[in-house]
Design a protein around this motif. Structure first.
Motif, PDB file in Angstrom:
ATOM      1  N   LYS A  78       0.849  -1.189   0.000  1.00 16.99           N
ATOM      2  CA  LYS A  78       0.000   0.000   0.000  1.00 16.99           C
ATOM      3  C   LYS A  78       0.882   1.236   0.000  1.00 16.99           C
ATOM      4  CE  LYS A  78      -3.954  -1.931   2.407  1.00 16.99           C
ATOM      5  NZ  LYS A  78      -4.793  -1.860   3.589  1.00 16.99           N
ATOM      6  N   ALA A  79       0.399   2.290  -0.608  1.00 15.61           N
ATOM      7  CA  ALA A  79       1.122   3.557  -0.606  1.00 15.61           C
ATOM      8  C   ALA A  79       1.199   4.092   0.829  1.00 15.61           C
ATOM      9  CB  ALA A  79       0.430   4.564  -1.513  1.00 15.61           C
ATOM     10  N   PRO A  80       2.400   4.430   1.312  1.00 13.13           N
ATOM     11  CA  PRO A  80       2.529   4.885   2.699  1.00 13.13           C
ATOM     12  C   PRO A  80       2.122   6.347   2.909  1.00 13.13           C
ATOM     13  CG  PRO A  80       4.677   4.812   1.662  1.00 13.13           C
ATOM     14  CD  PRO A  80       3.702   4.246   0.670  1.00 13.13           C
ATOM     15  N   THR A  81       2.105   7.128   1.840  1.00 16.41           N
ATOM     16  CA  THR A  81       1.789   8.553   1.944  1.00 16.41           C
ATOM     17  C   THR A  81       0.845   8.959   0.815  1.00 16.41           C
ATOM     18  OG1 THR A  81       3.611   9.261   0.516  1.00 16.41           O
ATOM     19  CG2 THR A  81       4.099   9.055   2.889  1.00 16.41           C
ATOM     20  N   ALA A  82       0.253  10.140   0.973  1.00 11.89           N
ATOM     21  CA  ALA A  82      -0.613  10.665  -0.089  1.00 11.89           C
ATOM     22  C   ALA A  82       0.190  10.891  -1.372  1.00 11.89           C
ATOM     23  CB  ALA A  82      -1.275  11.960   0.369  1.00 11.89           C
ATOM     24  N   GLU A  83       1.417  11.398  -1.242  1.00 10.60           N
ATOM     25  CA  GLU A  83       2.238  11.618  -2.438  1.00 10.60           C
ATOM     26  C   GLU A  83       2.563  10.296  -3.133  1.00 10.60           C
ATOM     27  OE1 GLU A  83       6.613  13.066  -3.931  1.00 10.60           O
ATOM     28  OE2 GLU A  83       5.802  14.072  -2.161  1.00 10.60           O
ATOM     29  N   ALA A  84       2.864   9.270  -2.370  1.00  3.53           N
ATOM     30  CA  ALA A  84       3.145   7.965  -2.975  1.00  3.53           C
ATOM     31  C   ALA A  84       1.915   7.440  -3.711  1.00  3.53           C
ATOM     32  CB  ALA A  84       3.591   6.965  -1.905  1.00  3.53           C
ATOM     33  N   LEU A  85       0.731   7.666  -3.142  1.00  2.00           N
ATOM     34  CA  LEU A  85      -0.481   7.243  -3.844  1.00  2.00           C
ATOM     35  C   LEU A  85      -0.654   8.058  -5.121  1.00  2.00           C
ATOM     36  CD1 LEU A  85      -2.922   5.368  -3.915  1.00  2.00           C
ATOM     37  CD2 LEU A  85      -4.225   7.236  -2.886  1.00  2.00           C
ATOM     38  N   MET A  86      -0.399   9.368  -5.044  1.00  7.61           N
ATOM     39  CA  MET A  86      -0.513  10.207  -6.239  1.00  7.61           C
ATOM     40  C   MET A  86       0.411   9.689  -7.331  1.00  7.61           C
ATOM     41  SD  MET A  86      -1.573  12.792  -7.936  1.00  7.61           S
ATOM     42  CE  MET A  86      -1.004  12.347  -9.546  1.00  7.61           C
ATOM     43  N   ARG A  87       1.647   9.416  -6.979  1.00  7.40           N
ATOM     44  CA  ARG A  87       2.611   8.903  -7.965  1.00  7.40           C
ATOM     45  C   ARG A  87       2.156   7.553  -8.535  1.00  7.40           C
ATOM     46  NH1 ARG A  87       7.429  11.406  -8.450  1.00  7.40           N
ATOM     47  NH2 ARG A  87       7.932  13.025  -6.932  1.00  7.40           N
ATOM     48  N   SER A  88       1.645   6.687  -7.678  1.00  3.57           N
ATOM     49  CA  SER A  88       1.210   5.375  -8.166  1.00  3.57           C
ATOM     50  C   SER A  88      -0.021   5.495  -9.059  1.00  3.57           C
ATOM     51  CB  SER A  88       0.944   4.420  -6.998  1.00  3.57           C
ATOM     52  OG  SER A  88      -0.223   4.774  -6.279  1.00  3.57           O
TER      53      SER A  88
END
Length: 128
Positions: free
Chosen positions: A30-40
């Protein structure tokens, strides 16, 4: 477009897709941060992974389906700023520019996106 094992991840971090956003797209991490989710999510647009995009869209704002444009080629992502969105917070925003080409024309999507973390998972909500 699909990303192969040795291909660089479209998210712009410079890592191989198989070690960066690939495991998120496959549900192994799972994406650990909001930015990581945005990038994914950007990477999911780039590789055409509609299932991941829908799965990471908050149920309260998620469309019933997506119809990605096969003519649209995502070329690079710029993260401009972010607020909150750490592993210890439940909300965050990420401002970005997503560059793409469509029918030979360059264009850019500029958005400040809102994210929430529920039950340990980050979700895209809507533009902030």
């Amino acid at each position: 477009m699909s990303a192969g094992v040795g291909d660089r991840c479209p998210c712009g971090r410079g890592e191989p897709y198989a070690e960066c956003c690939g495991p998120l797209h496959q549900g192994r991490r799972k994406a650990p941060t909001a930015e990581a989710l945005m990038r994914s999510r950007y990477s999911a647009f780039a590789v055409g992974d509609e299932d991941y995009l829908l799965a990471t869209w908050h149920p309260g704002t998620r469309p019933a389906a997506l119809d990605l444009d096969p003519e649209q080629r995502w070329t690079h992502l710029e993260i401009l700023s972010h607020t909150g969105g750490t592993p210890f917070q439940t909300t965050g925003t990420v401002e970005f520019r997503a560059h793409y080409r469509r029918q030979g024309q360059r264009d850019v999507l500029h958005e400040n996106s809102r994210f929430v973390r529920e039950d340990g998972a980050w979700f895209y909500v809507r533009p902030a």
